[in-house]
Scaffold this motif. Structure first.
Motif, PDB file in Angstrom:
ATOM      1  N   UNK A 169       0.442  -1.376  -0.067  1.00  0.00           N
ATOM      2  CA  UNK A 169      -0.212   0.070   0.186  1.00  0.00           C
ATOM      3  C   UNK A 169       0.787   1.177   0.042  1.00  0.00           C
ATOM      4  N   UNK A 170       1.972   1.244   1.191  1.00  0.00           N
ATOM      5  CA  UNK A 170       2.657   2.376   1.088  1.00  0.00           C
ATOM      6  C   UNK A 170       3.373   2.618  -0.546  1.00  0.00           C
ATOM      7  N   UNK A 171       3.509   1.801  -1.501  1.00  0.00           N
ATOM      8  CA  UNK A 171       3.850   1.730  -2.925  1.00  0.00           C
ATOM      9  C   UNK A 171       3.547   2.224  -3.956  1.00  0.00           C
ATOM     10  N   UNK A 172       2.203   2.192  -3.706  1.00  0.00           N
ATOM     11  CA  UNK A 172       0.900   2.285  -4.407  1.00  0.00           C
ATOM     12  C   UNK A 172       0.615   3.778  -4.287  1.00  0.00           C
ATOM     13  N   UNK A 173       1.056   4.155  -3.200  1.00  0.00           N
ATOM     14  CA  UNK A 173       0.515   5.810  -1.996  1.00  0.00           C
ATOM     15  C   UNK A 173       1.603   6.501  -3.364  1.00  0.00           C
ATOM     16  N   UNK A 174       2.839   5.830  -2.767  1.00  0.00           N
ATOM     17  CA  UNK A 174       3.491   6.743  -3.714  1.00  0.00           C
ATOM     18  C   UNK A 174       3.436   6.842  -5.281  1.00  0.00           C
ATOM     19  N   UNK A 175       3.149   6.322  -6.243  1.00  0.00           N
ATOM     20  CA  UNK A 175       2.839   5.731  -7.058  1.00  0.00           C
ATOM     21  C   UNK A 175       1.957   6.278  -7.490  1.00  0.00           C
ATOM     22  N   UNK A 176       1.024   6.841  -6.274  1.00  0.00           N
ATOM     23  CA  UNK A 176      -0.393   7.692  -6.741  1.00  0.00           C
ATOM     24  C   UNK A 176      -0.336   9.869  -6.177  1.00  0.00           C
ATOM     25  N   UNK A 177       0.630   9.658  -5.372  1.00  0.00           N
ATOM     26  CA  UNK A 177       1.181  11.064  -5.261  1.00  0.00           C
ATOM     27  C   UNK A 177       2.910  11.597  -5.038  1.00  0.00           C
ATOM     28  N   UNK A 178       2.591  11.121  -6.464  1.00  0.00           N
ATOM     29  CA  UNK A 178       4.051  11.381  -7.442  1.00  0.00           C
ATOM     30  C   UNK A 178       4.320  12.812  -7.189  1.00  0.00           C
ATOM     31  N   UNK A 179       3.033  13.958  -6.605  1.00  0.00           N
ATOM     32  CA  UNK A 179       4.015  15.199  -6.382  1.00  0.00           C
ATOM     33  C   UNK A 179       4.895  14.660  -4.828  1.00  0.00           C
ATOM     34  N   UNK A 180       4.131  14.204  -3.476  1.00  0.00           N
ATOM     35  CA  UNK A 180       4.906  14.344  -2.585  1.00  0.00           C
ATOM     36  C   UNK A 180       6.705  13.689  -2.932  1.00  0.00           C
ATOM     37  N   UNK A 181       7.398  14.460  -1.802  1.00  0.00           N
ATOM     38  CA  UNK A 181       8.456  14.148  -2.167  1.00  0.00           C
ATOM     39  C   UNK A 181       9.096  12.956  -1.021  1.00  0.00           C
ATOM     40  N   UNK A 182       9.405  12.230  -0.994  1.00  0.00           N
ATOM     41  CA  UNK A 182       9.955  11.389   0.254  1.00  0.00           C
ATOM     42  C   UNK A 182      10.549  11.609   1.671  1.00  0.00           C
ATOM     43  N   UNK A 183      11.495  13.044   1.448  1.00  0.00           N
ATOM     44  CA  UNK A 183      10.840  13.861   2.924  1.00  0.00           C
ATOM     45  C   UNK A 183       9.786  14.242   3.741  1.00  0.00           C
ATOM     46  N   UNK A 184       8.942  14.699   2.513  1.00  0.00           N
ATOM     47  CA  UNK A 184       7.337  15.197   2.910  1.00  0.00           C
ATOM     48  C   UNK A 184       6.677  13.827   2.962  1.00  0.00           C
ATOM     49  N   UNK A 185       6.950  13.114   2.260  1.00  0.00           N
ATOM     50  CA  UNK A 185       6.266  11.595   2.865  1.00  0.00           C
ATOM     51  C   UNK A 185       6.090  11.215   4.075  1.00  0.00           C
ATOM     52  N   UNK A 186       7.388  11.003   4.580  1.00  0.00           N
ATOM     53  CA  UNK A 186       8.206  10.489   5.610  1.00  0.00           C
ATOM     54  C   UNK A 186       7.570  11.782   6.631  1.00  0.00           C
ATOM     55  N   UNK A 187       7.410  12.640   6.776  1.00  0.00           N
ATOM     56  CA  UNK A 187       6.944  13.837   7.513  1.00  0.00           C
ATOM     57  C   UNK A 187       5.954  13.073   7.909  1.00  0.00           C
ATOM     58  N   UNK A 188       4.588  14.067   6.632  1.00  0.00           N
ATOM     59  CA  UNK A 188       2.880  13.430   7.317  1.00  0.00           C
ATOM     60  C   UNK A 188       2.633  11.777   8.213  1.00  0.00           C
ATOM     61  N   UNK A 189       3.852  10.740   7.172  1.00  0.00           N
ATOM     62  CA  UNK A 189       3.256   9.621   7.553  1.00  0.00           C
ATOM     63  C   UNK A 189       3.697   9.639   9.188  1.00  0.00           C
ATOM     64  N   UNK A 190       5.090   9.987   9.510  1.00  0.00           N
ATOM     65  CA  UNK A 190       5.146  10.076  11.159  1.00  0.00           C
ATOM     66  C   UNK A 190       4.423  11.074  11.957  1.00  0.00           C
ATOM     67  N   UNK A 191       3.271  11.765  11.482  1.00  0.00           N
ATOM     68  CA  UNK A 191       2.727  13.207  12.605  1.00  0.00           C
ATOM     69  C   UNK A 191       1.727  12.195  12.412  1.00  0.00           C
ATOM     70  N   UNK A 192       1.031  10.849  11.148  1.00  0.00           N
ATOM     71  CA  UNK A 192      -0.453  10.407  11.750  1.00  0.00           C
ATOM     72  C   UNK A 192       0.154   9.266  12.472  1.00  0.00           C
ATOM     73  N   UNK A 193       1.117   9.344  12.991  1.00  0.00           N
ATOM     74  CA  UNK A 193       1.977   8.197  13.485  1.00  0.00           C
ATOM     75  C   UNK A 193       1.806   8.104  14.657  1.00  0.00           C
ATOM     76  N   UNK A 194       1.726  10.011  14.530  1.00  0.00           N
ATOM     77  CA  UNK A 194       1.858  10.319  16.246  1.00  0.00           C
ATOM     78  C   UNK A 194       0.648  10.589  17.044  1.00  0.00           C
ATOM     79  N   UNK A 195      -0.630  10.814  15.549  1.00  0.00           N
ATOM     80  CA  UNK A 195      -1.874  10.927  16.304  1.00  0.00           C
ATOM     81  C   UNK A 195      -2.525   9.770  15.911  1.00  0.00           C
ATOM     82  N   UNK A 196      -2.214   8.824  15.569  1.00  0.00           N
ATOM     83  CA  UNK A 196      -2.852   7.203  16.178  1.00  0.00           C
ATOM     84  C   UNK A 196      -2.087   6.584  17.605  1.00  0.00           C
ATOM     85  N   UNK A 197      -0.884   7.654  17.868  1.00  0.00           N
ATOM     86  CA  UNK A 197      -0.036   6.697  19.185  1.00  0.00           C
ATOM     87  C   UNK A 197      -0.694   7.618  20.392  1.00  0.00           C
TER      88      UNK A 197
END
Length: 279
Positions: free
Chosen positions: A17-45
């Motif tokens: 699903x991560x690979x699929x997300x990276x394919x779909x959201x090509x405009x997100x850089x690796x750094x932005x993708x990592x930042x936002x997923x960490x932020x959502x992980x914090x919210x869930x945590x």
């Protein structure tokens, strides 16, 4: 060993699903993708923290603060390497190299902890390296690009982090440690980007939230298994995920699977199983 087994299944689905997300959201850089997923992980945590959170006062000592900072630097860098590789290579191409990560992790753990050492790991690791080199060998030369080296860099940094995680679990519960790790890593990435992170839309947020939930569940199961079973025993079970990953990459991502990659992956899995059962 049910914890790492469940974690392996969830992590396999999350990887695809991560690979699929990276394919779909090509405009997100690796750094932005990592930042936002960490932020959502914090919210869930934070949602699960009241039921599963615990931090020993000793965690505020100088030693453990330094260890947390080291983990943050390691996690930020290996996630950037991981997402870069995932964005530029097929999952089926990366899987043989990802399979090598557990062996490397156990090898690094053996250097730090005497109870994690086993000659079987060193032999299996050496043979696995040979298989991986063979799988990358094309027309008389090694076919290794930047994405391949990036995933190897990820494997090394990940293995070092696991060694430190085992020490931090003495003063943190699994969810608390993951929450602290992810929140500080997100802050590190934000500072690295000088506060210039692109905003995301609701569709992207939905994908990232789902990945964050799976990450929290997998981490809780894996960290708990580290405490109860040890690094080596846990990682050996996690290696059994490639069959599902290959199936999902072919069905969901429509990827073509190389015969060399399949042979190398089967070989590494068998080596891991042998090393696990003969210890």
């Amino acid at each position: 060993m049910i914890y790492p087994l469940i974690a392996a299944v969830i992590d396999s689905v999350a990887l695809v699903l991560t690979k699929r997300s990276l394919n779909i959201f090509k405009q997100l850089t690796n750094q932005a993708f990592a930042f936002w997923i960490f932020l959502f992980i914090v919210l869930v945590g934070l949602i699960t923290l009241p039921w599963s959170g615990h931090i020993d006062p000793t965690a505020l000592s100088f030693r453990y603060i330094i260890l947390i900072l080291v983990v943050v630097v390691l996690a930020a860098n290996y996630n950037l390497l991981y997402y870069y590789s995932l964005k530029h290579k097929r999952v089926s191409q990366l899987e043989p190299l990802l399979l090598f990560t557990p062996l490397l992790t156990i090898f690094i753990a053996g250097l730090a902890y005497p109870d994690e050492r086993a000659w079987q790991i060193y032999l299996a690791g050496s043979l696995a390296i040979g298989l991986l080199i063979w799988s990358r060998w094309h027309a008389g030369k090694l076919k290794w690009d930047t994405a391949t080296w990036s995933i190897l860099g990820f494997a090394v940094l990940y293995g070092i982090e696991v060694v430190i995680i085992r020490q931090l679990l003495d003063v943190y519960s699994p969810v608390s440690l993951y929450l602290v790790r992810c929140s500080t890593t997100a802050l590190f990435l934000w500072i690295l980007a000088r506060g210039r992170m692109p905003m995301i839309n609701w569709r992207q947020a939905g994908y990232l939230f789902g990945l964050a939930v799976s990450a929290v569940v997998v981490t809780y199961l894996v960290y708990s298994s580290y405490q109860m079973q040890g690094i080596g025993a846990t990682v050996m079970v996690l290696i059994l995920s490639p069959v599902l990953i290959y199936t999902l990459s072919a069905v969901v991502l429509k990827e073509k699977i190389s015969s060399r990659d399949i042979i190398a992956s089967i070989g590494v899995v068998l080596l891991v199983l042998w090393a696990s059962l003969s210890r």
